[in-house]
Each structure stands twice: as C-alpha cells, then as structure tokens.
Design an enzyme around this catalytic site. Structure first.
Site, PDB file in Angstrom:
ATOM      1  N   GLU A  47      41.569  -2.943   9.894  1.00  0.00           N
ATOM      2  CA  GLU A  47      41.156  -1.870   8.701  1.00  0.00           C
ATOM      3  C   GLU A  47      39.798  -2.274   7.914  1.00  0.00           C
ATOM      4  OE1 GLU A  47      43.921  -2.263   5.596  1.00  0.00           O
ATOM      5  OE2 GLU A  47      43.831  -0.105   5.189  1.00  0.00           O
ATOM      6  N   ASN A 110      40.351   6.693   4.397  1.00  0.00           N
ATOM      7  CA  ASN A 110      40.596   5.403   4.952  1.00  0.00           C
ATOM      8  C   ASN A 110      40.668   5.648   6.364  1.00  0.00           C
ATOM      9  OD1 ASN A 110      41.248   2.652   6.041  1.00  0.00           O
ATOM     10  ND2 ASN A 110      42.375   2.228   4.201  1.00  0.00           N
ATOM     11  N   LYS A 127      44.144   7.440   7.314  1.00  0.00           N
ATOM     12  CA  LYS A 127      45.524   6.788   6.888  1.00  0.00           C
ATOM     13  C   LYS A 127      46.353   7.759   6.226  1.00  0.00           C
ATOM     14  CE  LYS A 127      46.638   2.465   4.446  1.00  0.00           C
ATOM     15  NZ  LYS A 127      46.087   1.228   3.958  1.00  0.00           N
ATOM     16  N   GLU A 146      43.885   1.792  -3.583  1.00  0.00           N
ATOM     17  CA  GLU A 146      43.820   3.078  -2.189  1.00  0.00           C
ATOM     18  C   GLU A 146      44.023   4.436  -2.810  1.00  0.00           C
ATOM     19  OE1 GLU A 146      44.542   2.212   1.933  1.00  0.00           O
ATOM     20  OE2 GLU A 146      45.497   0.272   1.025  1.00  0.00           O
ATOM     21  N   CYS A 172      47.372  -0.144   8.394  1.00  0.00           N
ATOM     22  CA  CYS A 172      48.053  -1.090   7.633  1.00  0.00           C
ATOM     23  C   CYS A 172      49.365  -0.691   6.941  1.00  0.00           C
ATOM     24  CB  CYS A 172      47.078  -1.441   6.509  1.00  0.00           C
ATOM     25  SG  CYS A 172      47.756  -3.071   5.757  1.00  0.00           S
ATOM     26  N   ASN A 197      44.731  -5.151   6.133  1.00  0.00           N
ATOM     27  CA  ASN A 197      44.408  -5.874   5.146  1.00  0.00           C
ATOM     28  C   ASN A 197      45.677  -6.026   4.426  1.00  0.00           C
ATOM     29  OD1 ASN A 197      41.123  -6.329   4.369  1.00  0.00           O
ATOM     30  ND2 ASN A 197      41.785  -4.634   5.672  1.00  0.00           N
TER      31      ASN A 197
HETATM   32  N1  CDT Z   1      45.772  -2.216   3.332  1.00  0.00           N
HETATM   33  C1  CDT Z   1      47.204  -1.958   2.886  1.00  0.00           C
HETATM   34  O1  CDT Z   1      47.638  -0.842   3.247  1.00  0.00           O
HETATM   35  N2  CDT Z   1      47.702  -3.067   2.596  1.00  0.00           N
HETATM   36  C2  CDT Z   1      49.299  -3.088   1.928  1.00  0.00           C
HETATM   37  C3  CDT Z   1      49.335  -3.859   0.997  1.00  0.00           C
HETATM   38  C4  CDT Z   1      50.649  -3.740   0.186  1.00  0.00           C
HETATM   39  S1  CDT Z   1      50.887  -2.455  -0.699  1.00  0.00           S
HETATM   40  C5  CDT Z   1      50.129  -3.212  -2.154  1.00  0.00           C
HETATM   41  C6  CDT Z   1      50.292  -3.184   3.004  1.00  0.00           C
HETATM   42  O2  CDT Z   1      51.071  -2.357   3.159  1.00  0.00           O
HETATM   43  O3  CDT Z   1      49.972  -4.057   3.709  1.00  0.00           O
END
Ligand code: CDT
Length: 307
Positions: A47, A110, A127, A146, A172, A197
């Site tokens: 991502e 995204n 996304k 995000e 993600c 990420n």
């Molecule tokens: N990039 C991404 O979606 N990361 C989220 C982080 C947790 S929510 C703050 C994830 O679900 O891995």
C-alpha cells in the site's frame, strides 16, 4: 493448461519522508529484477508504496498533503517500472495516493493497480475501508489521518481477468473485514493482492500492540480458507520515521496455510508457485457456496445498521 502464477510478495522496508520517488522506484526495480530471475509472473508491492506513510502526520496545508499524491499513472517517476516490467515480461501491482479530476471535481483515493505483462493497467481498486480519524489528535504518538486525506472508494470490489485467472485487490484495513473476502470470492476472485502499512502501536487499544502480527495473519488466513482463495499480503515494514510497522509479508494458500513468509523488516522478496486450480479444493467442497450458503437467512449482512 497450467494455471500456476509464480507470485512474489515484494515487501518494502521503511521509506523516509525525504526519500524521493525515484529512489523508491529504484528499490522496487531491484526487487523486480530478482523476481524476474526467479521466473515470477507477478510481483506485488505494498500500500502507498511510493512514499512514506504520510497519514501519520497532521498537515493543515493541502498543498503539502498533495505532494504525496500522483496526478497520473504511469508518470515520470513510475515509468521505469512499467518499461522494465514489459521487457522482463512480468506483471506487477502497487499502491499509491491517487489524485484525479472527475466531472470537474478533484478526488483523492488510496488506490492500488494491477499491471499485466504487456504493461497495461488491467485493474484499479480504491480503498473502501478507510481507518483512522479526521482531525488532529495530539495525544496520539502519531496520527492516522486516512479519513482526512482520502475519500472512501465507492466502487464495489471487483476482479480482473489476468495471469490466467481472476485477480482481485484490497488494501490494508480491508483485510480485517470478512465482507472484503466474501464479496471478492462471490465475484470469482481466485487471488487477492493486499498491501498494508500497519503500525505495531494501536493508540486506541495499546493493550493489543503485542497482537498486531497475530491479527495480521489471523484475518488473511481466515479470509483465504473461508473463501478458497490465494492471498498475497505485502507489508511496508520496519521503523519508518520513528513508527514501527509490522512485516510478515506472506503468501497464503486457499487452505489457509502460509506457504511463504518474509523474515526481515526490510526490502525482501518471497516467492511461491500459486496454482489457481487449488481454489477448487475448498470451493467444490467445504465452502461450496452454491450448495451450502444460505444468503436468504443472512439478511442482517446487507442491512445498514446492526440489528
Ligand atoms: N493502512 C492501514 O489501513 N492501517 C491500519 C492501521 C490500523 S487502524 C489505525 C490497519 O488496519 O492495519
């Protein structure tokens, strides 16, 4: 005809805020050369692969935020990926921050794309499940904005006919939602590409920090097994601008087994011969949707609010 897609999960280590796209693309090209040498049909990057994970910072100046976005794809920075992949005869997928004007309105998503061996973009996904928050929350060790910087994708999950099968994408946070996998499976996906990420520290429930790696695999393995699909999970990993991101990039078979996994938090390739016909082991048996699913009973699933 063989339906084996030799697939590489191309984990990227940390990308500093000051690192240029050209430098990141050079790292991606080094992984692509390795993947091609190993006979890969497809290489999958994470991502927001071209820059640091910028939603960790609150920025008031939209012009500053927009420096992390791509206005076209391919563009000058990413053209070398498209050109080299075509010469090597390898397909690829990566995520990026997309800025696009539609009907005179500017949108920011995204996004992740799949490029086939001929160099054409054959699939684009925006996304759907955007995590985090909209406003600055200084009590957090770092932000997860995000919801501020992106609009949620409004197009349903979908697949592309590519690499001899049906390929889908998710990004993600999508991987934590069972609906993602079931929607994709019902639409025929045999392989789902998922870049991520994921910080080790979750400010809302820090008592779960030690479970981040467990939850990462738990949801993707369940999604693979319960829907009989290959899952390619690819991290941006390591300590990025002081924030620890989990690694564990992996390839998961339709049985739910992890068949290849990264062992570092840096740039690393893991490769597996993914036989798309293996989806049948699950879909013709325990999860034969036509025979055993009871959608007429699952009415709460598509209701807007929980019952
Ligand atoms: N990039 C991404 O979606 N990361 C989220 C982080 C947790 S929510 C703050 C994830 O679900 O891995």
């Amino acid at each position: 005809m063989s339906r084996i897609v030799v697939t590489a999960a191309a984990q990227l280590g940390p990308i500093d805020r000051a690192e240029s796209r050209e430098s990141v693309v050079a790292r991606m090209l080094a992984l692509m050369e390795k993947a091609a040498a190993r006979g890969c049909d497809l290489i999958v990057y994470p991502e927001l692969a071209l820059t640091t994970f910028f939603p960790r910072w609150f920025m008031e100046n939209q012009a500053e935020v927009d420096t992390f976005f791509e206005r076209s794809m391919p563009n000058a920075a990413t053209a070398p990926l498209f050109e080299r992949a075509k010469v090597l005869g390898i397909g690829f997928s990566f995520g990026y921050a997309e800025m696009v004007e539609e009907d005179g309105v500017l949108h920011r998503y995204n996004t992740s794309i799949v490029v086939d061996k001929a160099g054409g973009i054959v699939h684009r996904y925006r996304k759907i499940h955007l995590p985090g928050h909209k406003n600055n929350e200084p009590w957090r060790a770092f932000q997860h904005l995000e919801k501020r910087y992106f609009e949620p994708g409004m197009e349903p999950f979908s697949t592309a006919d590519a690499f001899g099968g049906k390929i889908g994408q998710a990004i993600c946070n999508d991987r934590r939602w069972p609906e993602t996998y079931r929607e994709l499976a019902l639409r025929g996906a045999e392989m789902v590409l998922i870049g991520y990420n994921t910080p080790v520290h979750y400010p809302l429930a820090p008592e779960h920090d030690h479970l981040q790696c467990f939850h990462n695999h738990l949801c993707m393995q369940a999604g693979a097994y319960q829907n009989g699909m290959w899952i390619i999970g690819v991290a941006k990993a390591g300590k990025e601008e002081g924030c620890d991101l989990i690694g564990q990039s992996c390839i998961i078979a339709p049985t739910g087994e992890i068949v290849a996994m990264a062992s570092t938090l840096g740039d690393e390739l893991v490769v597996h011969d993914c036989d798309l016909d293996r989806c049948t082991e699950i879909r013709a048996n325990i999860f034969n949707f036509r025979l055993h699913r009871r959608p007429e009973i699952y009415t709460a699933l598509t209701a807007t609010d929980p019952v």
